[in-house]
Design a protein around this motif. Structure first.
Motif, PDB file in Angstrom:
ATOM      1  N   PRO A 162       0.816  -1.222   0.000  1.00 29.54           N
ATOM      2  CA  PRO A 162       0.000   0.000   0.000  1.00 29.54           C
ATOM      3  C   PRO A 162       0.846   1.267   0.000  1.00 29.54           C
ATOM      4  N   GLY A 163       2.010   1.217   0.659  1.00 25.38           N
ATOM      5  CA  GLY A 163       2.912   2.367   0.656  1.00 25.38           C
ATOM      6  C   GLY A 163       3.503   2.632  -0.714  1.00 25.38           C
ATOM      7  N   VAL A 164       3.768   1.564  -1.472  1.00 31.72           N
ATOM      8  CA  VAL A 164       4.269   1.724  -2.843  1.00 31.72           C
ATOM      9  C   VAL A 164       3.212   2.436  -3.686  1.00 31.72           C
ATOM     10  N   ILE A 165       1.964   2.009  -3.538  1.00 36.37           N
ATOM     11  CA  ILE A 165       0.870   2.616  -4.300  1.00 36.37           C
ATOM     12  C   ILE A 165       0.694   4.079  -3.929  1.00 36.37           C
ATOM     13  N   GLU A 166       0.707   4.381  -2.637  1.00 31.98           N
ATOM     14  CA  GLU A 166       0.506   5.765  -2.205  1.00 31.98           C
ATOM     15  C   GLU A 166       1.614   6.674  -2.735  1.00 31.98           C
ATOM     16  N   ALA A 167       2.861   6.187  -2.675  1.00 28.89           N
ATOM     17  CA  ALA A 167       3.978   6.984  -3.204  1.00 28.89           C
ATOM     18  C   ALA A 167       3.805   7.231  -4.698  1.00 28.89           C
ATOM     19  N   ALA A 168       3.366   6.207  -5.428  1.00 28.53           N
ATOM     20  CA  ALA A 168       3.147   6.365  -6.869  1.00 28.53           C
ATOM     21  C   ALA A 168       2.035   7.369  -7.151  1.00 28.53           C
ATOM     22  N   MET A 169       0.949   7.277  -6.399  1.00 27.09           N
ATOM     23  CA  MET A 169      -0.188   8.169  -6.621  1.00 27.09           C
ATOM     24  C   MET A 169       0.171   9.623  -6.320  1.00 27.09           C
ATOM     25  N   LYS A 170       0.917   9.853  -5.261  1.00 25.08           N
ATOM     26  CA  LYS A 170       1.315  11.220  -4.925  1.00 25.08           C
ATOM     27  C   LYS A 170       2.184  11.822  -6.025  1.00 25.08           C
ATOM     28  N   SER A 171       3.091  11.015  -6.569  1.00 25.17           N
ATOM     29  CA  SER A 171       3.935  11.502  -7.654  1.00 25.17           C
ATOM     30  C   SER A 171       3.119  11.734  -8.914  1.00 25.17           C
ATOM     31  N   ALA A 172       2.210  10.810  -9.220  1.00 17.73           N
ATOM     32  CA  ALA A 172       1.354  10.972 -10.407  1.00 17.73           C
ATOM     33  C   ALA A 172       0.550  12.260 -10.317  1.00 17.73           C
ATOM     34  N   LYS A 173       0.011  12.552  -9.151  1.00 15.74           N
ATOM     35  CA  LYS A 173      -0.747  13.798  -8.950  1.00 15.74           C
ATOM     36  C   LYS A 173       0.132  15.013  -9.223  1.00 15.74           C
ATOM     37  N   LYS A 174       1.362  14.951  -8.740  1.00 16.77           N
ATOM     38  CA  LYS A 174       2.290  16.075  -8.903  1.00 16.77           C
ATOM     39  C   LYS A 174       2.532  16.402 -10.378  1.00 16.77           C
ATOM     40  N   PHE A 175       2.546  15.353 -11.215  1.00 21.47           N
ATOM     41  CA  PHE A 175       2.871  15.548 -12.636  1.00 21.47           C
ATOM     42  C   PHE A 175       1.630  15.533 -13.533  1.00 21.47           C
ATOM     43  N   GLY A 176       0.445  15.599 -12.942  1.00 21.85           N
ATOM     44  CA  GLY A 176      -0.776  15.734 -13.732  1.00 21.85           C
ATOM     45  C   GLY A 176      -1.232  14.486 -14.444  1.00 21.85           C
ATOM     46  N   THR A 177      -0.868  13.305 -13.924  1.00 22.39           N
ATOM     47  CA  THR A 177      -1.266  12.030 -14.509  1.00 22.39           C
ATOM     48  C   THR A 177      -2.592  11.575 -13.908  1.00 22.39           C
ATOM     49  N   LYS A 178      -3.521  11.132 -14.736  1.00 29.63           N
ATOM     50  CA  LYS A 178      -4.786  10.591 -14.239  1.00 29.63           C
ATOM     51  C   LYS A 178      -4.546   9.231 -13.592  1.00 29.63           C
ATOM     52  N   ILE A 179      -5.313   8.947 -12.540  1.00 26.11           N
ATOM     53  CA  ILE A 179      -5.126   7.723 -11.762  1.00 26.11           C
ATOM     54  C   ILE A 179      -6.407   6.910 -11.753  1.00 26.11           C
ATOM     55  N   SER A 180      -6.288   5.637 -12.127  1.00 25.47           N
ATOM     56  CA  SER A 180      -7.413   4.705 -11.968  1.00 25.47           C
ATOM     57  C   SER A 180      -7.003   3.599 -11.000  1.00 25.47           C
ATOM     58  N   TYR A 181      -8.028   3.072 -10.318  1.00 22.26           N
ATOM     59  CA  TYR A 181      -7.797   2.060  -9.289  1.00 22.26           C
ATOM     60  C   TYR A 181      -8.916   1.042  -9.369  1.00 22.26           C
ATOM     61  N   ASP A 182      -8.551  -0.228  -9.564  1.00 26.44           N
ATOM     62  CA  ASP A 182      -9.541  -1.307  -9.594  1.00 26.44           C
ATOM     63  C   ASP A 182      -9.549  -1.967  -8.224  1.00 26.44           C
ATOM     64  N   LEU A 183     -10.674  -1.896  -7.539  1.00 25.06           N
ATOM     65  CA  LEU A 183     -10.764  -2.388  -6.166  1.00 25.06           C
ATOM     66  C   LEU A 183     -10.439  -3.882  -6.057  1.00 25.06           C
ATOM     67  N   ASN A 184     -10.900  -4.693  -7.001  1.00 21.50           N
ATOM     68  CA  ASN A 184     -10.456  -6.092  -7.152  1.00 21.50           C
ATOM     69  C   ASN A 184     -10.264  -6.817  -5.823  1.00 21.50           C
ATOM     70  N   TYR A 185     -11.324  -6.969  -5.050  1.00 25.52           N
ATOM     71  CA  TYR A 185     -11.212  -7.604  -3.735  1.00 25.52           C
ATOM     72  C   TYR A 185     -10.989  -9.110  -3.863  1.00 25.52           C
ATOM     73  N   ARG A 186      -9.946  -9.609  -3.206  1.00 25.55           N
ATOM     74  CA  ARG A 186      -9.632 -11.038  -3.168  1.00 25.55           C
ATOM     75  C   ARG A 186      -9.473 -11.444  -1.704  1.00 25.55           C
ATOM     76  N   PRO A 187     -10.435 -12.140  -1.116  1.00 24.42           N
ATOM     77  CA  PRO A 187     -10.349 -12.496   0.313  1.00 24.42           C
ATOM     78  C   PRO A 187      -9.053 -13.208   0.689  1.00 24.42           C
ATOM     79  N   SER A 188      -8.548 -14.064  -0.199  1.00 23.61           N
ATOM     80  CA  SER A 188      -7.348 -14.835   0.116  1.00 23.61           C
ATOM     81  C   SER A 188      -6.129 -13.945   0.337  1.00 23.61           C
ATOM     82  N   LEU A 189      -6.090 -12.804  -0.318  1.00 22.96           N
ATOM     83  CA  LEU A 189      -4.945 -11.897  -0.154  1.00 22.96           C
ATOM     84  C   LEU A 189      -4.930 -11.243   1.218  1.00 22.96           C
ATOM     85  N   TRP A 190      -6.089 -10.983   1.762  1.00 23.80           N
ATOM     86  CA  TRP A 190      -6.191 -10.212   3.002  1.00 23.80           C
ATOM     87  C   TRP A 190      -6.335 -11.070   4.243  1.00 23.80           C
ATOM     88  N   SER A 191      -6.614 -12.357   4.079  1.00 23.58           N
ATOM     89  CA  SER A 191      -7.005 -13.196   5.211  1.00 23.58           C
ATOM     90  C   SER A 191      -5.953 -13.246   6.319  1.00 23.58           C
TER      91      SER A 191
END
Length: 363
Positions: A162-191
């Protein structure tokens, strides 16, 4: 949407996520097969590959592999898909994967009464060990990137992603890049790292950075906690108005969202699905795609990613949200007719289906 012009950018789109080696038993089952077909796949990467191979855009993937023959095989598959590999990081392999390894995804397609099954073997992978400081995002986005895509699969891969994603999103915002995010919930990943409560905590933290939020019938409930009134637990009936009411609650909570796209699937069997989607923007309000009834499914895995790439292409191409929605649904529908996670469709095929074309033979 105010999207940077192609002439100012090195890339139309970049994805962040893990790319695994998919091992597919074809018509058989994982536990009884003796042969597998090998593909590459990953929820976020599949979008970049779709945008490159079907829609002919300049795309790249940011990920990491252990430096061994499996990693190089996945790299070769990525290269065949035309996605730029310059941002891949290679990590030292210790000989048995004690400290870092590459992810494997065993997936059977299902048929009739037997649903599809996925068994991931991706613990301690190179991509899961990236941290917020692993990547110089400013050096990437300063080259000019029109669109950045990632999602909830990568967010749930480890405590650090999640920290990698947040760092990427903050940089993308700085340079005017549009951001999309697919929620894609997978219970096995979070269990093992806090379950659904942790997934919602992470996704709610990332949502304020997102311009285009994508999901399926379940994702907005499971990943963000928004309820859809009157929805049966097995999604036997799809009420578009109920999803529309949910979307209004989402945008009230996250006013930064410019577009929301939600795929809707009614499963008659593993082989027969109804398939459609809705989309929302501040300008258009809620839109509904055409409904594809009784779609015959060869392999449904990756169809949501193909919906995302079709929708994103439409927006990048300056088309109306309704057109973008129809391209997404058509692309996702076609992806269900071919094996593997990734698209085998052409733009001409997608546009033909979106216009109402049939499956009659072409000679």
């Amino acid at each position: 949407m105010n999207i940077k012009p192609k002439s100012e950018c090195a890339f139309d789109q970049i994805s962040l996520g893990e790319v695994m080696l998919r091992l597919d038993p074809g018509q058989g089952r994982i536990k009884t097969t003796r042969t597998f077909d090998a593909w590459e796949g990953g929820g976020e990467y599949n979008v970049a590959r779709g945008l490159r191979r079907c829609f002919n855009l300049r795309t790249a993937v940011v990920t990491a592999f252990a430096e061994n023959e499996i990693g190089r095989l996945v790299e070769d598959l990525i290269l065949q898909g035309g996605v730029d590999t310059r941002f891949i990081q290679w990590k030292k392999y210790d000989g048995i994967g004690r400290t870092t390894r590459n992810g494997l995804n065993f997936t059977e397609r299902g048929f009739g009464l037997r649903g599809a099954v996925g068994v991931s073997d991706r613990g301690n992978t190179a991509a899961s060990q990236l941290t917020a400081t692993s990547i110089d995002w400013d050096s990437i986005f300063s080259q000019g990137v029109r669109w950045f895509h990632t999602g909830g699969i990568y967010a749930g891969l480890s405590e650090t992603t999640p920290g990698v994603i947040e760092a990427a999103m903050k940089s993308a915002k700085k340079f005017g890049t549009k951001i999309s995010y697919d929620l894609n919930y997978r219970p096995s990943l979070w269990s093992a790292i806090g379950g659904q409560a942790k997934a919602q905590e992470v996704n709610r933290k990332l949502a304020p950075f997102v311009d285009v939020m994508i999901g399926n019938e379940e994702d907005f409930t499971e990943s963000l906690g928004f309820k859809v009134e009157g929805l049966s637990s097995n999604f036997t009936e799809i009420d578009h108005s109920a999803f529309g009411a949910m979307v209004q609650e989402v945008v009230k909570t996250y006013p930064n969202l410019e577009v929301i796209g939600t795929t809707l699937r009614k499963v008659h069997s593993a082989s027969i699905n109804d398939w459609s989607a809705i989309a929302w923007s501040k300008e258009t309000g809620l839109l509904q795609s055409k409904l594809y009834e009784n779609v015959e499914v060869l392999d449904r895995v990756g169809s949501g990613d193909s919906f995302a790439s079709g929708l994103i292409f439409g927006l990048l191409d300056g088309r109306s949200l309704q057109e973008a929605l129809e391209l997404g649904v058509a692309h996702g529908g076609l992806a269900m007719t071919t094996p593997g996670d990734t698209t085998m469709a052409s733009l001409a095929e997608v546009e033909k289906l979106a216009r109402g074309g049939s499956a009659r033979v072409e000679r």
